[in-house]
Design an enzyme around this catalytic site. Structure first.
Site, PDB file in Angstrom:
ATOM      1  N   GLY A 199      -0.865   0.764   1.145  1.00 24.58           N
ATOM      2  CA  GLY A 199       1.216   0.785   1.536  1.00 24.58           C
ATOM      3  C   GLY A 199       0.245   2.804   0.439  1.00 24.58           C
ATOM      4  N   CYS A 200       1.366   2.209  -0.231  1.00 26.19           N
ATOM      5  CA  CYS A 200       1.361   4.782  -0.654  1.00 26.19           C
ATOM      6  C   CYS A 200      -0.103   4.974  -1.358  1.00 26.19           C
ATOM      7  CB  CYS A 200       2.373   4.670  -1.737  1.00 26.19           C
ATOM      8  SG  CYS A 200       3.902   4.467  -0.837  1.00 26.19           S
ATOM      9  N   ALA A 201      -0.752   3.979  -1.541  1.00 25.10           N
ATOM     10  CA  ALA A 201      -1.918   4.286  -3.048  1.00 25.10           C
ATOM     11  C   ALA A 201      -2.925   4.316  -1.695  1.00 25.10           C
ATOM     12  CB  ALA A 201      -2.361   2.772  -3.841  1.00 25.10           C
TER      13      ALA A 201
END
Length: 352
Positions: free
Chosen positions: A140-142
């Site tokens: 995801g965003c990481a």
């Protein structure tokens, strides 16, 4: 081991764009008549810190019923195109060619393709037949920081090898007109599409090296962010307030991560953060003890592109390097938060 150097960065966005005001009215037309809470949630469009976003498909496509097959077809087609564009941009910046690449790391969580995107792009991009492929899903965003750190580790483990890391996220393909939830409205207000790439090696001209990386997964937070896999496609999960979670945990967690990174918090000269939204950026500044407005590159990227998930932090790094925002006498730290719920970090040390 000799640390990996950042030889070049690249970016790409799809050709379709939508101003935030238009996105709000489009969402109102889709949801207001069926979801009484929409008008209470509508201010998120104005408060998200976003002026414009790029999206994978023409607006008309999103107004038609979509399913796994149509979403996957769009992901494969547009994802492949953006993969090639971002990779070429990074390779041009590094002075290398696709044939020079030994390892390619692909990071993506907004679609599923097997063969994966680097295989779909392989022939047109011109990668070698013996290139090592490392596709990564679910960060995801990481993923922008985690994938970047993974590529740096692979480069350091094989001195002289050239590693291409590409992250492609088409968040807009997860738009669900059938999900009458707060999380879906917030996602409609925040997410855009884009791709970013980096070339890393222990050899070559560079201004920064990736000298350390660390991650932290908080217990009992698996439901904070992720995908609900439903018959019509992915559905976004936001079970808790991300800004509130940052405010509760980031300062303490970062102290421990600095020990893993081998640097004192006071010695970090600049943070390069994933801009998840205006409130997330504000929470980061507070938790990192930064003056209000310090994360200026993050706000600029957010305003122009929305939250692109994993590519966003590399867009911020590209801007920070282009504008000479990274100190030359102290290290900088990349930070991104994503499903798990996880904080990912990488330490950038200036080179002479």
């Amino acid at each position: 081991m000799t640390p990996a150097r950042l030889l070049g960065l690249g970016r790409a966005t799809p050709p379709h764009s939508i101003p935030q005001e238009d996105a709000r009215e489009w969402a109102r037309a889709q949801f207001a008549g069926r979801f009484p809470a929409f008008e209470r949630l509508a201010p998120v469009f104005a408060n998200a810190g976003i002026s414009n976003r790029h999206i994978a498909m023409p607006v008309e496509w999103y107004l038609q019923p979509q399913n796994w097959a149509t979403r996957t077809a769009a992901y494969r087609d547009v994802g492949r195109t953006l993969f090639i564009a971002a990779a070429r941009d990074a390779l041009d910046a590094s002075g290398l060619t696709p044939a020079d690449i030994d390892i390619v790391v692909t990071v993506s969580s907004t679609g599923i393709a097997t063969p994966s995107l680097e295989a779909l792009a392989h022939a047109e991009l011109g990668l070698r037949a013996d290139v090592v492929r490392v596709p990564v899903f679910g960060l995801g965003c990481a993923g922008g920081v985690s994938g970047f750190a993974l590529a740096a580790r692979l480069a350091a483990a094989q001195p002289g090898a050239r590693v291409l890391m590409v992250t492609v996220e088409l968040c807009s393909l997860s738009f669900r007109e059938d999900m009458l939830t707060k999380a879906n409205v917030v996602a409609t207000a925040l997410f855009g599409d884009g791709a970013a790439a980096a070339v890393l090696s222990t050899e070559g001209p560079a201004t920064v090296a990736v000298t350390a990386a660390a991650e932290h997964l908080w217990p009992d937070t698996l439901d904070v962010m992720g995908w609900d896999v439903a018959p019509h496609g992915f559905g976004v999960i936001f079970a808790q307030s991300i800004p509130a979670l940052i405010a509760r945990h980031l300062r303490t967690t970062l102290a421990g991560m600095c020990a893993q990174l081998g640097v004192a918090r006071a010695d970090i000269g600049r943070f390069v953060c994933h801009p998840g939204g205006a409130k997330v950026v504000e929470a980061l500044e507070t938790s990192l003890d930064l003056a209000a407005g310090s994360l200026d590159a993050e706000r600029t990227v957010l305003a122009a592109n929305g939250n692109m998930s994993a590519p966003s932090v590399l867009f911020v790094l590209h801007r920070a390097l282009a504008d000479n925002l990274l100190p030359t006498d102290r290290p900088s730290a990349m930070l991104a938060l994503g499903p798990g719920f996880t904080l990912s970090s990488a330490l950038l040390t200036p080179l002479p």
